[in-house]
Scaffold this motif. Structure first.
Motif, PDB file in Angstrom:
ATOM      1  N   GLY A  15     -14.985 -97.136  73.184  1.00 59.93           N
ATOM      2  CA  GLY A  15     -14.247 -98.319  73.588  1.00 59.93           C
ATOM      3  C   GLY A  15     -14.529 -99.567  72.774  1.00 59.93           C
ATOM      4  N   ASN A  16     -15.637 -99.582  72.050  1.00 65.16           N
ATOM      5  CA  ASN A  16     -15.984-100.767  71.268  1.00 65.16           C
ATOM      6  C   ASN A  16     -17.076-100.420  70.263  1.00 65.16           C
ATOM      7  OD1 ASN A  16     -18.508-100.852  72.778  1.00 65.16           O
ATOM      8  ND2 ASN A  16     -17.319-101.764  74.444  1.00 65.16           N
ATOM      9  N   GLY A  17     -17.480-101.402  69.492  1.00 69.60           N
ATOM     10  CA  GLY A  17     -18.620-101.266  68.585  1.00 69.60           C
ATOM     11  C   GLY A  17     -18.555-100.080  67.649  1.00 69.60           C
ATOM     12  N   LEU A  18     -19.672 -99.366  67.554  1.00 70.00           N
ATOM     13  CA  LEU A  18     -19.753 -98.245  66.629  1.00 70.00           C
ATOM     14  C   LEU A  18     -18.778 -97.137  66.982  1.00 70.00           C
ATOM     15  CD1 LEU A  18     -23.584 -97.788  65.935  1.00 70.00           C
ATOM     16  CD2 LEU A  18     -21.873 -99.039  64.621  1.00 70.00           C
ATOM     17  N   GLY A  19     -18.595 -96.880  68.270  1.00 67.50           N
ATOM     18  CA  GLY A  19     -17.667 -95.836  68.670  1.00 67.50           C
ATOM     19  C   GLY A  19     -16.264 -96.115  68.182  1.00 67.50           C
ATOM     20  N   ARG A  20     -15.844 -97.352  68.329  1.00 69.26           N
ATOM     21  CA  ARG A  20     -14.506 -97.728  67.844  1.00 69.26           C
ATOM     22  C   ARG A  20     -14.430 -97.604  66.325  1.00 69.26           C
ATOM     23  NH1 ARG A  20     -11.779-103.097  70.156  1.00 69.26           N
ATOM     24  NH2 ARG A  20     -11.519-101.625  71.893  1.00 69.26           N
ATOM     25  N   ALA A  21     -15.453 -98.069  65.626  1.00 63.04           N
ATOM     26  CA  ALA A  21     -15.451 -97.983  64.158  1.00 63.04           C
ATOM     27  C   ALA A  21     -15.419 -96.535  63.688  1.00 63.04           C
ATOM     28  CB  ALA A  21     -16.680 -98.701  63.601  1.00 63.04           C
ATOM     29  N   ILE A  22     -16.156 -95.663  64.363  1.00 64.07           N
ATOM     30  CA  ILE A  22     -16.174 -94.247  64.002  1.00 64.07           C
ATOM     31  C   ILE A  22     -14.806 -93.625  64.253  1.00 64.07           C
ATOM     32  CG2 ILE A  22     -17.117 -91.991  64.650  1.00 64.07           C
ATOM     33  CD1 ILE A  22     -19.782 -93.530  65.240  1.00 64.07           C
ATOM     34  N   ALA A  23     -14.195 -93.952  65.393  1.00 64.93           N
ATOM     35  CA  ALA A  23     -12.875 -93.412  65.709  1.00 64.93           C
ATOM     36  C   ALA A  23     -11.841 -93.854  64.676  1.00 64.93           C
ATOM     37  CB  ALA A  23     -12.458 -93.859  67.108  1.00 64.93           C
ATOM     38  N   VAL A  24     -11.875 -95.110  64.291  1.00 64.62           N
ATOM     39  CA  VAL A  24     -10.941 -95.622  63.284  1.00 64.62           C
ATOM     40  C   VAL A  24     -11.130 -94.896  61.963  1.00 64.62           C
ATOM     41  CG1 VAL A  24     -10.389 -97.649  61.882  1.00 64.62           C
ATOM     42  CG2 VAL A  24     -10.650 -97.883  64.356  1.00 64.62           C
ATOM     43  N   ALA A  25     -12.384 -94.685  61.569  1.00 62.70           N
ATOM     44  CA  ALA A  25     -12.656 -94.003  60.302  1.00 62.70           C
ATOM     45  C   ALA A  25     -12.178 -92.552  60.344  1.00 62.70           C
ATOM     46  CB  ALA A  25     -14.148 -94.061  59.992  1.00 62.70           C
ATOM     47  N   LEU A  26     -12.420 -91.865  61.442  1.00 65.58           N
ATOM     48  CA  LEU A  26     -11.987 -90.471  61.558  1.00 65.58           C
ATOM     49  C   LEU A  26     -10.471 -90.365  61.527  1.00 65.58           C
ATOM     50  CD1 LEU A  26     -14.490 -89.246  64.289  1.00 65.58           C
ATOM     51  CD2 LEU A  26     -14.374 -88.414  61.932  1.00 65.58           C
ATOM     52  N   ALA A  27      -9.793 -91.248  62.241  1.00 68.55           N
ATOM     53  CA  ALA A  27      -8.333 -91.237  62.216  1.00 68.55           C
ATOM     54  C   ALA A  27      -7.820 -91.537  60.815  1.00 68.55           C
ATOM     55  CB  ALA A  27      -7.780 -92.248  63.221  1.00 68.55           C
ATOM     56  N   GLY A  28      -8.471 -92.469  60.130  1.00 68.99           N
ATOM     57  CA  GLY A  28      -8.068 -92.805  58.776  1.00 68.99           C
ATOM     58  C   GLY A  28      -8.243 -91.655  57.803  1.00 68.99           C
ATOM     59  N   ALA A  29      -9.195 -90.761  58.130  1.00 64.05           N
ATOM     60  CA  ALA A  29      -9.433 -89.591  57.290  1.00 64.05           C
ATOM     61  C   ALA A  29      -8.525 -88.427  57.671  1.00 64.05           C
ATOM     62  CB  ALA A  29     -10.894 -89.165  57.387  1.00 64.05           C
ATOM     63  N   GLY A  30      -7.651 -88.636  58.657  1.00 67.01           N
ATOM     64  CA  GLY A  30      -6.680 -87.623  59.018  1.00 67.01           C
ATOM     65  C   GLY A  30      -7.003 -86.795  60.242  1.00 67.01           C
ATOM     66  N   HIS A  31      -8.110 -87.091  60.904  1.00 66.38           N
ATOM     67  CA  HIS A  31      -8.473 -86.336  62.098  1.00 66.38           C
ATOM     68  C   HIS A  31      -7.717 -86.859  63.319  1.00 66.38           C
ATOM     69  CE1 HIS A  31     -11.814 -84.305  60.090  1.00 66.38           C
ATOM     70  NE2 HIS A  31     -12.120 -85.468  59.560  1.00 66.38           N
ATOM     71  N   ARG A  32      -7.386 -85.980  64.232  1.00 67.35           N
ATOM     72  CA  ARG A  32      -6.897 -86.379  65.545  1.00 67.35           C
ATOM     73  C   ARG A  32      -8.126 -86.751  66.372  1.00 67.35           C
ATOM     74  NH1 ARG A  32      -5.669 -83.820  70.542  1.00 67.35           N
ATOM     75  NH2 ARG A  32      -4.092 -85.011  71.677  1.00 67.35           N
ATOM     76  N   VAL A  33      -8.038 -87.812  67.148  1.00 73.73           N
ATOM     77  CA  VAL A  33      -9.221 -88.322  67.831  1.00 73.73           C
ATOM     78  C   VAL A  33      -9.004 -88.355  69.339  1.00 73.73           C
ATOM     79  CG1 VAL A  33     -10.879 -90.214  67.992  1.00 73.73           C
ATOM     80  CG2 VAL A  33      -9.758 -89.731  65.807  1.00 73.73           C
ATOM     81  N   VAL A  34     -10.010 -87.883  70.075  1.00 74.02           N
ATOM     82  CA  VAL A  34     -10.058 -88.012  71.525  1.00 74.02           C
ATOM     83  C   VAL A  34     -11.123 -89.058  71.841  1.00 74.02           C
ATOM     84  CG1 VAL A  34     -10.515 -86.865  73.721  1.00 74.02           C
ATOM     85  CG2 VAL A  34      -9.356 -85.617  71.882  1.00 74.02           C
ATOM     86  N   LEU A  35     -10.734 -90.101  72.538  1.00 72.68           N
ATOM     87  CA  LEU A  35     -11.625 -91.218  72.835  1.00 72.68           C
ATOM     88  C   LEU A  35     -12.156 -91.093  74.256  1.00 72.68           C
ATOM     89  CD1 LEU A  35      -9.252 -94.040  71.534  1.00 72.68           C
ATOM     90  CD2 LEU A  35     -11.045 -92.882  70.229  1.00 72.68           C
ATOM     91  N   THR A  36     -13.469 -91.181  74.422  1.00 74.90           N
ATOM     92  CA  THR A  36     -14.045 -91.117  75.761  1.00 74.90           C
ATOM     93  C   THR A  36     -15.012 -92.278  75.972  1.00 74.90           C
ATOM     94  OG1 THR A  36     -15.950 -89.730  75.170  1.00 74.90           O
ATOM     95  CG2 THR A  36     -13.897 -88.596  75.720  1.00 74.90           C
ATOM     96  N   GLY A  37     -15.150 -92.650  77.235  1.00 76.20           N
ATOM     97  CA  GLY A  37     -16.040 -93.730  77.621  1.00 76.20           C
ATOM     98  C   GLY A  37     -15.907 -93.937  79.116  1.00 76.20           C
ATOM     99  N   ARG A  38     -16.664 -94.868  79.645  1.00 69.82           N
ATOM    100  CA  ARG A  38     -16.664 -95.071  81.093  1.00 69.82           C
ATOM    101  C   ARG A  38     -15.460 -95.854  81.590  1.00 69.82           C
ATOM    102  NH1 ARG A  38     -22.865 -96.814  82.369  1.00 69.82           N
ATOM    103  NH2 ARG A  38     -22.587 -97.909  80.397  1.00 69.82           N
ATOM    104  N   ARG A  39     -14.903 -96.733  80.741  1.00 68.78           N
ATOM    105  CA  ARG A  39     -13.794 -97.579  81.188  1.00 68.78           C
ATOM    106  C   ARG A  39     -12.546 -97.328  80.339  1.00 68.78           C
ATOM    107  NH1 ARG A  39     -14.179-102.874  80.655  1.00 68.78           N
ATOM    108  NH2 ARG A  39     -15.731-102.797  78.987  1.00 68.78           N
TER     109      ARG A  39
END
Length: 253
Positions: A15-39
């Motif tokens: 949802g924020n911070g490193l998790g968000r940055a990692i998700a953005v990078a993975l999507a940019g590299a062509g991966h489909r991303v599933v995002l999880t978190g408490r909120r």
């Protein structure tokens, strides 16, 4: 052998911070991303930065029933990459002032949560004989960091979990590695500098400068650099049971 091509990656704490940055990078590299978190709200905000096929699911990684429910919800997904990023910073104060519940809260998320997520999403990887797990550790687990005992102890535990699990599942085609960032510019470090400044009786700017001076580059790591490191680790097909430092030279070995 790791899966070829672009894959589906699950990122916890996205949802924020490193998790968000990692998700953005993975999507940019062509991966489909599933995002999880408490909120859900911050997860939806992250999803807005990614492609339309991004999926969002809530979970409390420290709760076994919640993680089991997540695995059931995502049973229709082929999760080939698991990035265990969810974590909490814990208290900033001397060990003698840390309450047992505060200690337990840190280990519940940072260690138990990682164990539960691995336990839930490993079986399909093992059945396919392919997959990648990247656990977020920290350089704080490998060098003294005053006033942060539960956090540093939990991150050393993450490294131990990573190497041992890797030894177990590597022969069956699943790679397990950890990434140790730090110090990373962002809300969490700003909070730590504020609390450390209060404990030491210095300004927040001085607390940050003292911390950054321990790195031979003399600066903090940026969040986007952590995302890029995760993508690079997935591309290094021979990387296994390894802990990668991304610390601007805070740890040299």
């Amino acid at each position: 052998m790791a899966d070829a091509g672009h894959r589906t990656a699950l990122v916890s704490g996205a949802g924020n911070g490193l998790g968000r940055a990692i998700a953005v990078a993975l999507a940019g590299a062509g991966h489909r991303v599933v995002l999880t978190g408490r909120r859900r709200e911050p997860l939806e905000a992250t999803a807005g930065l990614l492609g339309a096929d991004t999926r969002v699911a809530t979970v409390d990684v420290a709760d076994a029933a919640s993680v089991e429910a997540l695995a059931a919800e995502l049973a229709d997904e082929q999760i080939s990459v698991l990035v265990n990023n969810a974590g909490v910073p814990g208290p900033v104060k001397p060990l003698g002032e840390i309450e047992p519940d505060e200690w337990d809260d840190v280990f519940a998320v940072n260690v138990r949560g990682m164990y539960l997520m691995c336990r839930a999403f490993l079986p399909p990887m093992l059945e396919r004989g392919a997959g990648d797990i990247i656990n977020l550790a920290s350089v704080s687990g490998k060098r003294p960091l005053a006033l942060r005992t539960p956090y540093t102890a939990s991150k050393m535990a993450v490294i131990g979990l990573t190497t041992t699990l890797g030894a177990e599942v590597g022969p069956r085609g699943v790679r397990v590695n950890s990434l140790s960032p730090g110090p990373v510019r962002g809300e969490r470090m700003a909070r730590n500098f504020r609390l450390e400044a209060q404990q030491l009786g210095v300004s927040e700017a001085e607390a940050e400068a003292r911390f950054a001076s321990r790195a031979t580059l003399g600066r903090l790591v940026e969040e986007h650099e952590v995302g890029a490191a995760v993508v690079a680790m997935l591309q290094m097909t021979g990387l296994h049971c390894a802990d990668i430092d991304l610390s601007a030279g805070m740890v040299a070995r």
